[in-house]
Enzyme design. Structure first.
Site, PDB file in Angstrom:
ATOM      1  N   CYS A 115     -11.706   2.132 -16.148  1.00  0.00           N
ATOM      2  CA  CYS A 115     -12.425   3.927 -15.817  1.00  0.00           C
ATOM      3  C   CYS A 115     -11.182   4.580 -15.082  1.00  0.00           C
ATOM      4  O   CYS A 115     -10.593   5.383 -14.181  1.00  0.00           O
ATOM      5  CB  CYS A 115     -13.550   3.441 -14.282  1.00  0.00           C
ATOM      6  SG  CYS A 115     -14.122   4.929 -14.543  1.00  0.00           S
ATOM      7  N   CYS A 166     -15.303   2.505 -21.442  1.00  0.00           N
ATOM      8  CA  CYS A 166     -16.688   1.885 -20.899  1.00  0.00           C
ATOM      9  C   CYS A 166     -17.749   0.683 -21.604  1.00  0.00           C
ATOM     10  O   CYS A 166     -17.786   0.472 -21.010  1.00  0.00           O
ATOM     11  CB  CYS A 166     -17.041   3.151 -21.759  1.00  0.00           C
ATOM     12  SG  CYS A 166     -16.680   4.848 -20.691  1.00  0.00           S
ATOM     13  N   ASP A 208      -9.158   5.571  -2.815  1.00  0.00           N
ATOM     14  CA  ASP A 208      -7.857   6.501  -3.164  1.00  0.00           C
ATOM     15  C   ASP A 208      -8.285   6.823  -4.529  1.00  0.00           C
ATOM     16  O   ASP A 208      -9.265   7.491  -4.244  1.00  0.00           O
ATOM     17  CB  ASP A 208      -6.799   5.256  -3.322  1.00  0.00           C
ATOM     18  CG  ASP A 208      -7.663   4.522  -4.514  1.00  0.00           C
ATOM     19  OD1 ASP A 208      -8.777   4.557  -4.583  1.00  0.00           O
ATOM     20  OD2 ASP A 208      -6.380   3.582  -4.899  1.00  0.00           O
ATOM     21  N   TYR A 215      -5.309   6.989   4.361  1.00  0.00           N
ATOM     22  CA  TYR A 215      -6.426   6.449   3.362  1.00  0.00           C
ATOM     23  C   TYR A 215      -5.783   4.202   3.963  1.00  0.00           C
ATOM     24  O   TYR A 215      -5.669   3.188   3.660  1.00  0.00           O
ATOM     25  CB  TYR A 215      -5.131   6.628   1.835  1.00  0.00           C
ATOM     26  CG  TYR A 215      -5.051   5.802   1.103  1.00  0.00           C
ATOM     27  CD1 TYR A 215      -6.489   4.230   0.921  1.00  0.00           C
ATOM     28  CD2 TYR A 215      -4.263   4.824   0.944  1.00  0.00           C
ATOM     29  CE1 TYR A 215      -6.330   3.723  -0.304  1.00  0.00           C
ATOM     30  CE2 TYR A 215      -4.105   3.608  -0.009  1.00  0.00           C
ATOM     31  CZ  TYR A 215      -5.164   2.520  -0.880  1.00  0.00           C
ATOM     32  OH  TYR A 215      -4.432   2.007  -1.548  1.00  0.00           O
ATOM     33  N   CYS A 245     -24.153   3.895 -15.169  1.00  0.00           N
ATOM     34  CA  CYS A 245     -22.998   5.324 -14.714  1.00  0.00           C
ATOM     35  C   CYS A 245     -23.811   6.250 -15.145  1.00  0.00           C
ATOM     36  O   CYS A 245     -23.942   6.740 -16.459  1.00  0.00           O
ATOM     37  CB  CYS A 245     -21.586   5.378 -15.625  1.00  0.00           C
ATOM     38  SG  CYS A 245     -20.916   6.257 -15.665  1.00  0.00           S
ATOM     39  N   GLU A 255       1.079  -1.243   0.209  1.00  0.00           N
ATOM     40  CA  GLU A 255       0.037  -0.253   0.074  1.00  0.00           C
ATOM     41  C   GLU A 255       0.928   1.611   0.279  1.00  0.00           C
ATOM     42  O   GLU A 255       0.393   2.099  -0.464  1.00  0.00           O
ATOM     43  CB  GLU A 255      -0.767  -0.194   0.795  1.00  0.00           C
ATOM     44  CG  GLU A 255      -1.712  -0.616   1.156  1.00  0.00           C
ATOM     45  CD  GLU A 255      -3.002  -0.877  -0.610  1.00  0.00           C
ATOM     46  OE1 GLU A 255      -3.095   0.126  -0.473  1.00  0.00           O
ATOM     47  OE2 GLU A 255      -3.762  -1.599  -0.635  1.00  0.00           O
ATOM     48  N   CYS A 262     -16.511  -1.869 -18.840  1.00  0.00           N
ATOM     49  CA  CYS A 262     -17.913  -1.597 -17.467  1.00  0.00           C
ATOM     50  C   CYS A 262     -18.274  -2.603 -17.732  1.00  0.00           C
ATOM     51  O   CYS A 262     -19.845  -2.326 -18.120  1.00  0.00           O
ATOM     52  CB  CYS A 262     -17.350   0.083 -17.913  1.00  0.00           C
ATOM     53  SG  CYS A 262     -18.459   0.638 -15.770  1.00  0.00           S
TER      54      CYS A 262
END
Length: 316
Positions: free
Chosen positions: A199, A206, A144, A126, A215, A43, A209
């Site tokens: 994305c 798209c 994030d 975070y 969306c 991370e 997706c």
């Protein structure tokens, strides 16, 4: 902005969960046997750095320092040395400080809840939420850049999120998080993955997706962003000079005289050494003396270098 209803939100949760199960990238920090320490390291490394650059460094770190104590028992300079070219090397110092705190204050084990994680040196909101969720299965709101972008398009109908994280975005993320603990972890991971590979900021795919029918941004006709994202400059900047100096220090076995940063070693009468290649690269930048001085002073101030025997080296 209108939040999805209960049924629509459940469909989103399960659609992304199914998509993630089928398409998620095979990454070592996602393996069931990856330790909480490995997830914490990943991370921190992944902040502002793509997976392709992180993966080899993460593998090296986990082989070299499989537990926090292994890293804590080394000088902090070794963390910086093996940070390689990930950039923002102060992250290496923060990871080392966190490892020391885990060894000394938590019996060598990464703490498993958000408040204690947040208390580790260099761990922000975070990272604490991500480790609590991905390492310990806790229901935490993870936000994030990728997640913010998906939320902005999917629910708010904006091409990009605000330039800085807002309280409204956190409230939205909280509202979208599944109540079920296991599904909440998967939701965080799947939304993050969607933002990373589908994305995306510049060229969203798209057609690929799994939630495109829901969306808000597509439904609004893909309105353009309200601002133009600006990438960070590199060539000719102080950051480039700092990076070139760090490249010298990482390979140096002994302190480097300050003059060697300012003039080519051969001009000073020094024999060629293993630092010759990165030194040559530094000198090819032809940076102004005041820029090089700012870089050296800044590295010393930030604890990424120290003076020893009249020269500069990584911190001991």
């Amino acid at each position: 902005m209108t939040l999805p209803g209960t049924d629509e939100l459940a469909k989103l949760h399960h659609a992304l969960d199914d998509w993630f199960a089928e398409t998620a990238r095979d990454l070592p920090w996602r393996e069931p046997d990856c330790s909480p320490w490995g997830i914490l390291v990943s991370e921190v490394m992944l902040q502002q750095t793509p997976v392709v650059r992180v993966l080899p460094v993460w593998l090296d770190w986990m082989e070299r320092w499989p537990t926090p104590a292994h890293l804590a028992n080394e000088p902090s300079g070794e963390a910086v040395r093996h940070w390689g070219r990930l950039g923002y090397p102060r992250r290496a110092l923060r990871l080392h400080a966190a490892a020391v705190a885990i060894r000394d204050n938590h019996s060598g084990d990464v703490p498993d809840d958000y408040p204690e994680l947040l208390g580790l040196p260099g761990v922000g909101g975070y990272t604490a939420a991500a480790v609590a969720a991905f390492a310990f299965g806790k229901r935490e709101t993870v936000v994030d850049t990728n997640i913010r972008r998906v939320h902005a398009r999917l629910v708010s109908g904006h091409a990009l999120p605000a330039q800085a994280l807002t309280a409204a975005e956190m409230r939205l993320a909280d509202a979208l998080l599944p109540d079920d603990r296991h599904l909440s972890v998967r939701w965080n991971a799947s939304v993050m993955e969607l933002g990373a590979i589908v994305c995306t900021a510049r060229s969203p795919k798209c057609a690929d997706c799994p939630v495109r029918s829901s969306c808000a941004w597509l439904a609004a006709g893909e309105p353009p962003p309200s601002y133009t994202p600006k990438g960070q400059a590199w060539h000719g900047t102080d950051r480039q000079v700092r990076g070139a100096v760090m490249a010298v220090l990482r390979v140096a076995a002994t302190p480097i005289p300050r003059e060697m940063f300012e003039q080519a070693p051969a001009d000073l009468g020094f024999a060629p050494t293993d630092v010759g290649i990165p030194l040559a690269a530094l000198h090819r930048l032809n940076s102004a003396p005041e820029q090089l001085e700012r870089a050296l002073t800044g590295l010393l101030r930030d604890g990424l270098a120290e003076v020893h025997d009249g020269g500069l080296r990584l911190p001991a």
